[in-house]
Design a protein around this motif. Structure first.
Motif, PDB file in Angstrom:
ATOM      1  N   PHE A  60      46.558  19.665  59.342  1.00 30.31           N
ATOM      2  CA  PHE A  60      45.185  19.376  59.010  1.00 30.31           C
ATOM      3  C   PHE A  60      45.033  18.883  57.399  1.00 30.31           C
ATOM      4  N   TYR A  61      44.017  18.817  56.834  1.00 33.88           N
ATOM      5  CA  TYR A  61      43.860  19.195  55.458  1.00 33.88           C
ATOM      6  C   TYR A  61      42.592  19.052  55.173  1.00 33.88           C
ATOM      7  N   ASP A  62      42.157  19.504  53.795  1.00 29.22           N
ATOM      8  CA  ASP A  62      40.720  19.974  53.294  1.00 29.22           C
ATOM      9  C   ASP A  62      40.407  18.959  52.322  1.00 29.22           C
ATOM     10  N   VAL A  63      39.378  18.206  53.223  1.00 30.51           N
ATOM     11  CA  VAL A  63      39.032  17.139  52.595  1.00 30.51           C
ATOM     12  C   VAL A  63      38.566  16.959  51.122  1.00 30.51           C
ATOM     13  N   GLU A  64      37.278  18.118  51.314  1.00 25.24           N
ATOM     14  CA  GLU A  64      36.824  17.537  49.441  1.00 25.24           C
ATOM     15  C   GLU A  64      37.720  18.298  48.912  1.00 25.24           C
ATOM     16  N   SER A  65      39.248  19.546  49.046  1.00 22.84           N
ATOM     17  CA  SER A  65      40.152  19.747  47.907  1.00 22.84           C
ATOM     18  C   SER A  65      40.839  19.258  47.702  1.00 22.84           C
ATOM     19  N   ARG A  66      40.901  17.836  48.675  1.00 24.81           N
ATOM     20  CA  ARG A  66      42.174  17.069  49.331  1.00 24.81           C
ATOM     21  C   ARG A  66      43.311  17.179  49.240  1.00 24.81           C
ATOM     22  N   SER A  67      43.605  18.676  49.380  1.00 20.23           N
ATOM     23  CA  SER A  67      45.024  18.978  49.835  1.00 20.23           C
ATOM     24  C   SER A  67      45.060  19.729  51.548  1.00 20.23           C
ATOM     25  N   HIS A  68      46.726  19.292  51.975  1.00 13.51           N
ATOM     26  CA  HIS A  68      46.995  19.621  52.598  1.00 13.51           C
ATOM     27  C   HIS A  68      46.807  21.277  53.275  1.00 13.51           C
ATOM     28  N   ILE A  69      46.348  21.575  54.634  1.00 12.70           N
ATOM     29  CA  ILE A  69      46.472  22.733  54.782  1.00 12.70           C
ATOM     30  C   ILE A  69      47.835  23.415  55.612  1.00 12.70           C
ATOM     31  N   TYR A  70      48.524  22.554  57.159  1.00 11.84           N
ATOM     32  CA  TYR A  70      49.162  22.956  57.528  1.00 11.84           C
ATOM     33  C   TYR A  70      49.426  21.509  58.695  1.00 11.84           C
TER      34      TYR A  70
END
Length: 220
Positions: free
Chosen positions: A171-181
């Motif tokens: 899972f990724y936060d597309v806007e902040s370009r970060s990995h969620i889990y």
């Protein structure tokens, strides 16, 4: 070292890398997974009777009144959830969902053989690989027991990537370009379907729909 030990070592190494990914690494990873974008639409035959789907099958929201609709084996009777029409039994796939302005949602994938007529337990053992939001800012991964997630910002668009053969759901936060889990080292045997739950309206605070959006490939 025997083959299974080498494989386990590789999985552990991959897990460690995922946990300490830098922003640049995540951007490169997102660019890679977005190559596997698929066109996902919601399946009205699976939707809980309280859910309202848009005509194009791209949005789902909660309705205050239970709809009088035909029962069928595919339909969820509890859980306020719906599956996509598209299922996958091999390869890689990726899709993005707008969650902006919501206080409650579930996203991920579910195996085809899940029990749709009883209360849902969001764990891999029960056939679900999900990340959820509760109470505006409480994020958890659907492990057993659930894993609390500390996110820098509240995601507005979530990307979900699956590698069937590798047993990976990320899972990724597309806007902040970060990995969620990421769920790693999973074993899939059933067809997997994208899974969505918009949650209840929460006195109007959670009335926004979940929206399946076109994937906009990240640029250099």
């Amino acid at each position: 070292m025997v083959a299974w030990q080498k494989k386990l070592q590789l999985w552990c190494s991959r897990c460690d890398r995922l946990k300490r990914e830098s922003t640049d690494t995540v951007i490169e990873r997102l660019k890679f997974v977005q190559k596997f974008a698929v066109d996902v639409t919601l399946d009205p035959d699976t939707a809980d009777p309280y859910l309202i789907l848009s005509d194009d099958g791209k949005q789902v929201s909660y309705g205050d009144i239970r709809r009088n609709i035909q029962e069928n084996p595919k339909r969820f009777n509890q859980g306020l959830c719906v599956l996509a029409q598209q299922g996958f039994s091999s390869g890689r796939f990726y899709y993005e969902v707008q969650v902006k302005g919501k206080t409650w949602w579930d996203l991920g994938v579910a195996r085809e053989s899940i029990n749709r007529k009883k209360a849902i337990w969001l764990t891999p053992e029960d056939g679900f690989w999900t990340v959820v939001l509760r109470n505006e800012n409480q994020y958890k991964a659907g492990e057993h027991p659930p894993v609390s997630l500390s996110l820098r910002v509240n995601p507005e668009k979530v990307g979900v990537f699956v590698d069937y053969e590798e047993g990976l759901v990320s899972f990724y936060d597309v806007e902040s370009r970060s990995h969620i889990y990421s769920f790693t080292g999973q074993t899939f045997t059933d067809k997997l379907y994208p899974y969505f739950s918009p949650g209840r309206n929460d006195e109007g605070k959670n009335s926004n729909p979940l929206i399946i959006t076109p994937v906009s490939t990240l640029m250099d």
